[in-house]
Design a protein around this motif. Structure first.
Motif, mmCIF file in Angstrom:
data_model
loop_
_atom_site.group_PDB
_atom_site.id
_atom_site.type_symbol
_atom_site.label_atom_id
_atom_site.label_comp_id
_atom_site.label_asym_id
_atom_site.label_seq_id
_atom_site.Cartn_x
_atom_site.Cartn_y
_atom_site.Cartn_z
ATOM 1 N N ASN A 18 -2.234 -7.450 -10.682
ATOM 2 C CA ASN A 18 -2.678 -6.633 -11.818
ATOM 3 C C ASN A 18 -2.211 -5.204 -11.602
ATOM 4 O O ASN A 18 -2.246 -4.696 -10.485
ATOM 5 N N LYS A 19 -1.780 -4.593 -12.687
ATOM 6 C CA LYS A 19 -1.345 -3.198 -12.593
ATOM 7 C C LYS A 19 -1.758 -2.443 -13.848
ATOM 8 O O LYS A 19 -1.645 -2.964 -14.956
ATOM 9 N N TYR A 21 -1.558 1.502 -15.885
ATOM 10 C CA TYR A 21 -1.173 2.913 -16.003
ATOM 11 C C TYR A 21 -2.366 3.580 -16.660
ATOM 12 O O TYR A 21 -2.585 3.407 -17.858
ATOM 13 N N GLN A 25 -3.557 -1.670 -19.102
ATOM 14 C CA GLN A 25 -3.166 -2.703 -18.136
ATOM 15 C C GLN A 25 -1.775 -3.226 -18.503
ATOM 16 O O GLN A 25 -1.569 -3.814 -19.559
ATOM 17 N N THR A 52 8.454 -3.714 -15.415
ATOM 18 C CA THR A 52 7.453 -3.379 -14.396
ATOM 19 C C THR A 52 7.343 -4.513 -13.383
ATOM 20 O O THR A 52 7.274 -4.288 -12.178
ATOM 21 N N CYS A 56 8.090 -4.100 -9.307
ATOM 22 C CA CYS A 56 7.054 -4.277 -8.272
ATOM 23 C C CYS A 56 7.614 -5.017 -7.057
ATOM 24 O O CYS A 56 7.081 -4.903 -5.955
ATOM 25 N N GLU A 61 7.327 0.204 -8.208
ATOM 26 C CA GLU A 61 6.014 0.339 -8.853
ATOM 27 C C GLU A 61 4.987 -0.254 -7.901
ATOM 28 O O GLU A 61 5.221 -1.305 -7.301
ATOM 29 N N GLN A 62 3.845 0.400 -7.763
ATOM 30 C CA GLN A 62 2.773 -0.126 -6.923
ATOM 31 C C GLN A 62 1.785 -0.889 -7.774
ATOM 32 O O GLN A 62 1.563 -0.545 -8.932
ATOM 33 N N VAL A 63 1.202 -1.930 -7.196
ATOM 34 C CA VAL A 63 0.182 -2.675 -7.943
ATOM 35 C C VAL A 63 -1.196 -2.341 -7.380
ATOM 36 O O VAL A 63 -1.333 -2.005 -6.212
ATOM 37 N N GLN A 64 -2.205 -2.424 -8.263
ATOM 38 C CA GLN A 64 -3.563 -2.091 -7.819
ATOM 39 C C GLN A 64 -4.314 -3.308 -7.287
ATOM 40 O O GLN A 64 -5.234 -3.171 -6.502
ATOM 41 N N THR A 76 2.312 -5.428 -0.214
ATOM 42 C CA THR A 76 1.086 -4.734 -0.572
ATOM 43 C C THR A 76 0.453 -4.080 0.651
ATOM 44 O O THR A 76 -0.461 -3.270 0.521
#
Length: 256
Positions: A18-19, A21, A25, A52, A56, A61-64, A76
């Motif tokens: 899941n990511k 901004y 989402q 995106t 990743c 791009e970082q994912v949460q 991660t």
């Protein structure tokens, strides 16, 4: 039409990714496994999260939430793992991102000398090998501004290959090109596919998807909506959004 080749074990695994901004989402519940040598085309409407998704995979791009493992390395976990993965993953963007003040050869030798510790002579040998592979060795001593867009994009592909990556990511590599230059870049990518390179490509070029992909993934609203081998994907799309998208793409590419 699709080239037959054997696929290895999983080289990319995305689990529950899941990511966001801010409040938006951009990726929701992404689960995706890619096998060594597999060629995947990712398509979908603009804003569907497809760029995106592939960004990743090399941590642009970082994912949460969720986990991304590339070639056995957990991205991660961050830190040194990110550098280790980036060394294995080549990336080609819409814009060619070549250094304008360096020759084509210098653009290709810079990273291998810095990151892989190659000597100038070794790096130049590797660079010439891949410039020949993308069929522009005669452009080695020119500057990017002296080349056409199609040639510059082929240099960008050669530059990525000079790092001898295990995986190549393409983010709409032909969308910034004039129509007459699209084919030369797609032909170069087809050549890589024939070499057995693991490839993920975000593109609207459905002819390329038909002839090269092992799997076509359709994204909408940050989710993977549908995925299937190309024959099935084009003949029998299951989701209404996929059917709508294909209708628009195919009609825009073949004006009535």
């Amino acid at each position: 039409m699709t080239m037959t080749h054997t696929l290895g074990t999983d080289i990319i695994q995305m689990e529950g990714v899941n990511k966001w901004y801010g409040q938006f989402q951009v990726l929701t519940g992404i689960n995706l496994s890619v096998r060594t040598g597999e060629r995947i085309v990712v398509c979908g409407p603009s804003g569907s999260g497809k760029s995106t998704l592939i960004r990743c995979i090399n941590r642009l791009e970082q994912v949460q939430q969720g986990r991304i493992v590339v070639d056995g390395i957990d991205l991660t976990a961050g830190g040194k793992n990110v550098d280790a993965v980036r060394a294995e993953v080549g990336m080609v963007f819409q814009q060619f991102n070549l250094f304008p003040h360096l020759t084509i050869l210098q653009n290709c030798t810079l990273a291998p000398m810095r990151s892989r510790g190659l000597s100038k002579a070794e790096a130049e040998e590797v660079a010439m090998k891949y410039l020949t592979r993308v069929r522009i060795p005669e452009q080695a001593n020119k500057y990017p501004s002296q080349l056409s867009g199609g040639q510059q994009q082929r240099v960008a592909i050669a530059r990525a290959l000079c790092m001898t990556p295990k995986i190549m990511l393409f983010d709409e590599p032909t969308s910034a090109l004039d129509p007459e230059m699209v084919k030369e870049v797609l032909d170069t990518m087809i050549g890589l596919a024939e070499d057995g390179m693991t490839m993920l490509c975000v593109t609207h070029e459905m002819g390329f998807a038909r002839s090269v992909a092992d799997r076509v993934i359709f994204m909408a609203d940050g989710k993977i909506v549908e995925q299937a081998p190309p024959e099935e994907f084009f003949k029998n799309p299951k989701d209404e959004r996929t059917r709508q998208f294909l209708g628009q793409i195919l009609s825009s590419h073949h004006p009535h």
